[in-house]
Design a protein around this motif. Sequence first.
Motif, PDB file in Angstrom:
ATOM      1  N   ARG A 176      -8.897  -9.086   1.624  1.00 29.06           N
ATOM      2  CA  ARG A 176      -9.653  -7.730   1.883  1.00 29.06           C
ATOM      3  C   ARG A 176      -8.538  -6.835   2.588  1.00 29.06           C
ATOM      4  O   ARG A 176      -7.589  -7.426   3.395  1.00 29.06           O
ATOM      5  N   ARG A 177      -8.569  -5.749   2.691  1.00 24.37           N
ATOM      6  CA  ARG A 177      -7.400  -4.814   3.153  1.00 24.37           C
ATOM      7  C   ARG A 177      -7.319  -4.986   4.651  1.00 24.37           C
ATOM      8  O   ARG A 177      -6.380  -4.908   5.275  1.00 24.37           O
ATOM      9  N   ARG A 178      -8.653  -5.236   5.374  1.00 22.71           N
ATOM     10  CA  ARG A 178      -8.573  -5.416   6.762  1.00 22.71           C
ATOM     11  C   ARG A 178      -7.637  -6.768   7.309  1.00 22.71           C
ATOM     12  O   ARG A 178      -7.238  -6.775   8.321  1.00 22.71           O
ATOM     13  N   ALA A 179      -7.451  -7.656   6.248  1.00 26.11           N
ATOM     14  CA  ALA A 179      -6.742  -8.864   6.817  1.00 26.11           C
ATOM     15  C   ALA A 179      -5.150  -8.406   6.922  1.00 26.11           C
ATOM     16  O   ALA A 179      -4.515  -9.202   7.717  1.00 26.11           O
ATOM     17  N   ALA A 180      -4.793  -7.469   6.258  1.00 25.10           N
ATOM     18  CA  ALA A 180      -3.471  -6.828   6.603  1.00 25.10           C
ATOM     19  C   ALA A 180      -3.222  -6.359   8.080  1.00 25.10           C
ATOM     20  O   ALA A 180      -2.257  -6.635   8.709  1.00 25.10           O
ATOM     21  N   PHE A 181      -4.246  -5.814   8.512  1.00 25.67           N
ATOM     22  CA  PHE A 181      -4.327  -5.464   9.856  1.00 25.67           C
ATOM     23  C   PHE A 181      -4.202  -6.736  11.041  1.00 25.67           C
ATOM     24  O   PHE A 181      -3.542  -6.778  11.829  1.00 25.67           O
ATOM     25  N   THR A 225      10.020   4.734  12.838  1.00 26.70           N
ATOM     26  CA  THR A 225      10.669   3.547  11.772  1.00 26.70           C
ATOM     27  C   THR A 225       9.662   2.441  11.354  1.00 26.70           C
ATOM     28  O   THR A 225       9.717   2.211  10.132  1.00 26.70           O
ATOM     29  N   GLY A 226       8.639   2.314  12.255  1.00 29.62           N
ATOM     30  CA  GLY A 226       7.622   1.207  11.633  1.00 29.62           C
ATOM     31  C   GLY A 226       6.779   2.188  10.774  1.00 29.62           C
ATOM     32  O   GLY A 226       6.390   1.416   9.738  1.00 29.62           O
ATOM     33  N   PHE A 227       6.498   3.305  11.005  1.00 32.80           N
ATOM     34  CA  PHE A 227       5.629   4.002   9.717  1.00 32.80           C
ATOM     35  C   PHE A 227       6.201   4.030   8.669  1.00 32.80           C
ATOM     36  O   PHE A 227       5.984   3.778   7.643  1.00 32.80           O
ATOM     37  N   PHE A 228       7.724   4.235   8.661  1.00 35.92           N
ATOM     38  CA  PHE A 228       8.515   4.307   7.505  1.00 35.92           C
ATOM     39  C   PHE A 228       8.498   3.119   6.547  1.00 35.92           C
ATOM     40  O   PHE A 228       8.139   2.764   5.432  1.00 35.92           O
ATOM     41  N   VAL A 229       8.579   1.756   7.431  1.00 35.95           N
ATOM     42  CA  VAL A 229       8.650   0.322   6.920  1.00 35.95           C
ATOM     43  C   VAL A 229       7.311   0.137   6.269  1.00 35.95           C
ATOM     44  O   VAL A 229       7.226  -0.275   5.033  1.00 35.95           O
ATOM     45  N   ALA A 230       6.353   0.756   6.861  1.00 39.61           N
ATOM     46  CA  ALA A 230       4.902   0.437   6.586  1.00 39.61           C
ATOM     47  C   ALA A 230       4.492   1.253   5.110  1.00 39.61           C
ATOM     48  O   ALA A 230       4.007   0.767   4.238  1.00 39.61           O
ATOM     49  N   LYS A 254      -5.016   5.440  -0.073  1.00 40.32           N
ATOM     50  CA  LYS A 254      -4.594   5.774   1.031  1.00 40.32           C
ATOM     51  C   LYS A 254      -5.086   4.875   2.221  1.00 40.32           C
ATOM     52  O   LYS A 254      -4.437   4.715   3.459  1.00 40.32           O
ATOM     53  N   GLY A 255      -6.197   4.229   2.168  1.00 39.74           N
ATOM     54  CA  GLY A 255      -6.758   3.734   3.364  1.00 39.74           C
ATOM     55  C   GLY A 255      -5.926   2.278   3.642  1.00 39.74           C
ATOM     56  O   GLY A 255      -5.717   2.064   4.845  1.00 39.74           O
ATOM     57  N   MET A 256      -5.299   1.703   2.549  1.00 38.18           N
ATOM     58  CA  MET A 256      -4.459   0.640   2.627  1.00 38.18           C
ATOM     59  C   MET A 256      -3.238   1.271   3.446  1.00 38.18           C
ATOM     60  O   MET A 256      -2.703   0.312   4.589  1.00 38.18           O
ATOM     61  N   LEU A 257      -2.661   2.229   3.517  1.00 40.08           N
ATOM     62  CA  LEU A 257      -1.453   2.800   4.064  1.00 40.08           C
ATOM     63  C   LEU A 257      -2.017   3.070   5.591  1.00 40.08           C
ATOM     64  O   LEU A 257      -1.284   2.789   6.264  1.00 40.08           O
ATOM     65  N   LEU A 269       7.050   1.981   2.923  1.00 35.95           N
ATOM     66  CA  LEU A 269       7.721   1.448   1.892  1.00 35.95           C
ATOM     67  C   LEU A 269       7.129   0.261   1.510  1.00 35.95           C
ATOM     68  O   LEU A 269       7.034  -0.026   0.101  1.00 35.95           O
ATOM     69  N   THR A 270       6.432  -0.588   2.266  1.00 40.43           N
ATOM     70  CA  THR A 270       5.857  -1.631   2.008  1.00 40.43           C
ATOM     71  C   THR A 270       4.794  -1.332   1.041  1.00 40.43           C
ATOM     72  O   THR A 270       4.404  -1.957   0.050  1.00 40.43           O
ATOM     73  N   TRP A 271       3.925  -0.175   1.364  1.00 37.97           N
ATOM     74  CA  TRP A 271       2.746   0.103   0.630  1.00 37.97           C
ATOM     75  C   TRP A 271       3.142   0.642  -0.703  1.00 37.97           C
ATOM     76  O   TRP A 271       2.617   0.154  -1.789  1.00 37.97           O
ATOM     77  N   LYS A 272       4.310   1.221  -0.847  1.00 37.71           N
ATOM     78  CA  LYS A 272       4.756   1.578  -2.118  1.00 37.71           C
ATOM     79  C   LYS A 272       5.307   0.683  -2.840  1.00 37.71           C
ATOM     80  O   LYS A 272       5.018   0.415  -4.280  1.00 37.71           O
TER      81      LYS A 272
END
Lengths: 398, 354
Positions: B3-8, B45-50, B206-209, B52-55
């Motif tokens: 589930r997506r929340r696991a990422a958090f 930078t954290g938002f940027f890498v996040a 977008k929720g995942m991002l 990139l990871t999402w993409k």
Amino acid sequence: MKKMILLINSVTLLLFSSGCWSSQELNDSAFLSGMAIEKADDQIKVTFQILQPTKMKKNADNAGVLISSTAPTLHLALRRLIKGIKRRVYLSQTRVVIVSEEVAKEDIFSVLDLLYRDQQFRLKSYLFIADKPAEILGMQSPLDSLSAYGLSSGTEAVRDYLSEIATVTVKEFMDDSMRPTKSSYVTMLKIHHEKKPATSHIDLDGIAILKNGKLVKESPFTKGPPGILWFKNEIKTGSVAIPIGKHQYADIELLHGSTKMKPRFVDDKLVIDVYVKAKGDLTELQTSKDLNNITFKEYEKKFGEEIKKKLEETLTLLRKDPATDTIYMGLEVYRHYPKYWHKIRKDWGKMFKTVEVNIHVDATLVNIGLIRNNFRPKTKGKLPDNSIIPWIEKKEGE
Amino acid sequence: MLRRRAAFFFLMLSLAVMVHVCLLYPLLKVAARDAWIATIFTLPTGFFVAYLTWKLMNINPEATLVETTNHLFGPFWAFFFHSIWLLYFFSIAALSIANLMSLLVGGFFEETPMWALGLAIIPLVIYGLSKGIKTIAWVAGVLTLTTLVTGHTITLGLTPERNFRNLLPIFEYGYTPTLIGAIFMSAAWTEICVLASLRFHRVETKGMLHILWFGVLANVIMMFSVTTGTISIFGFEAANDMSYPALYSVRMVSLGFIDRMDVYAVLSMTFGVFIRASLFLYAALQIIPKKITKKYNNLSIIIGGIAVYLTSLFIYKDFLQFTQLMRYYFFTIFLWIIPIIYLIRNWMLKRKNA
């Protein structure tokens, strides 16, 4: 395969569930409650107070045992202590550390290093300096079963209710010693002997001021404690006695005190403004003088003057050779003007002696307690001056 | 699929260990008193890498990282990228165990041999992985909720000890140390890429991002809280002298019934490293060809666990050597280029096919 992995894991985990590595039974352990560090030729003699849990449980008067050990280092002294106590010693219950004046004059850091480096010591232990540390540790505490516990709880009470007396924990001493000004202070202890009745007690006797870890000057509390905590903005509560006449005093209970230090430049010359705010309640009045708006304001003014006097005396004391800035004055210059500080940091000792310091005290009195005057003004059948009864008009000439 | 929340949960436990415990010591050395400002600067930078990871996850949401790499680059170049990922994931897993051993030996169990401490955690990691990544995600969820409560308790417990004037002066040596500190800390964001090796439900939304961004924000808040906490409690000079600044802070917490909260450091670090080492070892095992891992699933986990354990022992010789080694962690920042290469290659292929 799965069952095999489960079995291997279970067996492996069982190995660790039996207890920690090098575990020690409580019955085979000794707990340190306090220690006194003295000089012994080129070594240090450490007197340890070990608590006796069985006696403590019975509320015995003296629930500790004193054992000394001599070694070149504190750690070795601790290990040699095992010879005497016959048990492994644990340090996490150490409440007080008392260092002799002799050691403090030489270098206090060298004996305190272990306290910061070792994980067992608690950083909230109280640090003291005394001329006879071992004797102090061996004295019976009037209210507690151990002198170390008595000293520790007594110091906590002082911090809560008489915070003008500066006391330090091991952690606070470390923080202050490492600041750019490298000056710190430690409370001094002394044994006071009463003649009638013949008793002795330990008293917080004054403060020892250290520079680069060496005791350089002392300030006994005979004239009252210096206002170091005022400067450091660490004052909480206390009592201020203000002279209001010949052998007469008013006492003010300090409710709140705060200090701000602001360095600034006037014609390229450093000036430090100290702004003090104090709020208090009138708690004692040794005069028959009527307490009215005028006298109230007068006491309020004197309250401010007394605080200012205390701060000026402290500054004079700290400015005496060698200059010891334990009041964060240099630190405030550093915080406000870091580039300027780097230019003058080596000369700060000299500058501290002469820098212009303006102390501004804003003191206010709030309450007067449950009575107004202790001695009622004589009215001789007339209305008193401070009458506020609106429906009785004063006749002219009264 | 997770589930997506696991990422958090993974970001909260796994990344937090690195950013607000392990990197605090080098950060204070690099950014000095302004370390707390540097933590704020890492947010973009954290938002940027996040992002990139999402993409990267969305190149083909149905495929694993290995499949995506094979599809984009073909067998030869895929091997090259797989080797880099494998090395990175494996090293982080080993580094995590070494970090835990370092803290435990330095701060608690001085007499316990290093190998014994490592040996205590590795069976947990192996067992967790044998139960699957879903189980680890569940454990991470429970532990995240626990640490949210305990973390705030610690922060509140330390409030009386703080003196925020200790954070001054700011920018004493200009902006450079702060920026270097921010860049140094940003290297930790590379670890977000590990999530690309897991498969999540509805990853394209977008929720995942937003979940990834929220995870980054939470980590920045934790970094900010710990740096300001340590400096405000001890003053920079003393904090800079500490081997384990975060540990020193929890030593100051007294809750009345517990005189010293050192034990909290042991617990949170052990939990965090368990999740972290499991996650990265799982990601590393995903890179190994399916033929091997599918047939010998549990055996590959055991071998992987033992390899991580032995490497961690090799990494940690002594504290000073280990802190020197931690400086090389900074270079992982260059791995940001890999997701960018993936995205460019994907764009090129799409254009070609169109």
